[in-house]
Design an enzyme around this catalytic site. Structure first.
Site: not given
Ligand code: RIB
Length: 309
Positions: A252-255
Site C-alpha cells: 500500500a505504499a503506492g496506494d
Molecule cells: O496495493 C496493495 C493492495 O494490493 C493490497 O491491499 C491488496 O489488497 C492488493 O489489492
C-alpha cells in the site's frame, strides 16, 4: 456543509491475508511463516483511506460481499472519513480477497480473488454517475473491470472531472482510455508495459513519459521506488526524490502515495509540493505493516514533513 474539494475514488476492496516469511516459497516448496494477519486492503480502498485520512472530502464507489468482513470494512471506511453511500453490498458474493506473502526484505507477492469487485460493472458505475459528475477529481486503479474504468472516465470527461489513473496492477491499456486520463501514476513495471520502455535512468523516464503525453495525458508521474518520482508535465520533467526510511513492508505504499497526492492537489498545492506530501505519506506507510493499518493521518504527515525541514 463541507467546503473541501470533492474526490471520487472508484476501485477495489479486499480482505488482505498477509503472511510474513523469510523467503517466497518456490513452486513445490512449503515455507513456515513468521507472522500472519488479516487486514483491510484493496488498491481502491487503500487509496480512498489514504485520501480520507489526509483530509480529502471523498466518496468511494466500490462493492463488498454480503458477508461479515464486508460489513466490517464498510464501518471502517466510514471511520476513515469516507462517504460510503456508493459502496454496494453484492448478494451471493464474497468480499474480494488478496493473499499476500511478504519476504525478509519487505518485498511482497500478491494473488487476488476479485469476488464482489467483479460486480463493479458499467451498470454499477452508471448508478453512481452523479458522484463522479459532481467531483473535482476521480481517482481509479485497475483491480476493477476495465470496461467500468473506461465508463467512469467517460462520465468524468463529460463533466470536466479530472481523471487520475494509477495503472496498477500492470496491464496494457487502450488508447481510448489513456486519452481520457489527466494524470497517470505508473511505477517502473507498469510504465514499461504501457510504453515498451524499461526505465533505468531519468532519460528513460523522460522518454516513457513522452510516449504517454503523446497518447493525450498531460501529466505523468512515474514512481521509481527508492529513487523517488519522475514528474513530467507536458514534457517538462524533473525527478523528485523521496524520504529514505527503514521499510518494514511496502504494501500500500503506492496506494498511500496516490491518495495523499490527489488530496494535496485538490488543496491546490503546487505539483512538486503535492509530490513531496505524497512521498511523506508513503514513507510513513512503509515503516508500518499491512495495507490500511499502515496509512497515516494528516497530523502524522504534517509532523513528518516538519521534521524533515
Ligand atoms: O496495493 C496493495 C493492495 O494490493 C493490497 O491491499 C491488496 O489488497 C492488493 O489489492
Amino acid at each position: 456543509m463541507s467546503t473541501r474539494a470533492k474526490l471520487a475514488v472508484l476501485g477495489s476492496i479486499n480482505a488482505d491475508h498477509i503472511l510474513n516469511l523469510a523467503h517466497f516459497p518456490r513452486p513445490g516448496e512449503t515455507v513456515i511463516g513468521k507472522q500472519y494477519q488479516i487486514a483491510f486492503g484493496g488498491k481502491g480502498a487503500n487509496q480512498a483511506v489514504a485520501a480520507g485520512r489526509a483530509g480529502a472530502g471523498i466518496a468511494f464507489i466500490a462493492c463488498v460481499g454480503a458477508d461479515d468482513i464486508g460489513e466490517r470494512i464498510r464501518q471502517q471506511l466510514q471511520q476513515d472519513r469516507i462517504d460510503i453511500t456508493p459502496v454496494e453490498t453484492v448478494a451471493g458474493e464474497a468480499t474480494g480477497v488478496a493473499m499476500i506473502f511478504v519476504n525478509g526484505e519487505g518485498e511482497n507477492s500478491i494473488g487476488i480473488y476479485s469476488g464482489a469487485n467483479a460486480a463493479l460493472t458499467p451498470a454499477c458505475v452508471a448508478r453512481h454517475q452523479q458522484v463522479i459528475g459532481e467531483a473535482d477529481a476521480l481517482l481509479m486503479q485497475l483491480e476493477s473491470p476495465l470496461e467500468s474504468v473506461l465508463a467512469a472516465a467517460r462520465i468524468a470527461r463529460a463533466h470536466q472531472t479530472q481523471v487520475i489513473l494509477n495503472p496498477a496492477p500492470a496491464t496494457q491499456l487502450a488508447d481510448e482510455l489513456l486519452a481520457l486520463v489527466d494524470i497517470i501514476t505508473p511505477n517502473e513495471t507498469e510504465v514499461e508495459i504501457l510504453t515498451g520502455i524499461a526505465v533505468n535512468s531519468d532519460d528513460d523516464a523522460a522518454r516513457a513519459a513522452q510516449v504517454l503525453h503523446d497518447k493525450g495525458i498531460p501529466t505523468v508521474l512515474i514512481t521509481l521506488g527508492r529513487r523517488g518520482v519522475w514528474l513530467s508535465e507536458q514534457g517538462r520533467g524533473e525527478r523528485i526524490p523521496g524520504f529514505p526510511v527503514e521499510a518494514v513492508d511496502t504494501i500500500a505504499a503506492g496506494d498511500t502515495f496516490n491518495g495523499a497526492f490527489i488530496t494535496a492537489r485538490l488543496e491546490e498545492k503546487p505539483m512538486p509540493d503535492a509530490v513531496r506530501f505524497a512521498h511523506a505519506a508513503a514513507a510513513i506507510a512503509v515503516t508500518r505493516p499491512g495495507a490500511q493499518p499502515s496509512v497515516p493521518w494528516r497530523t502524522e504527515i504534517d509532523a513528518f514533513l516538519q521534521q524533515q525541514g
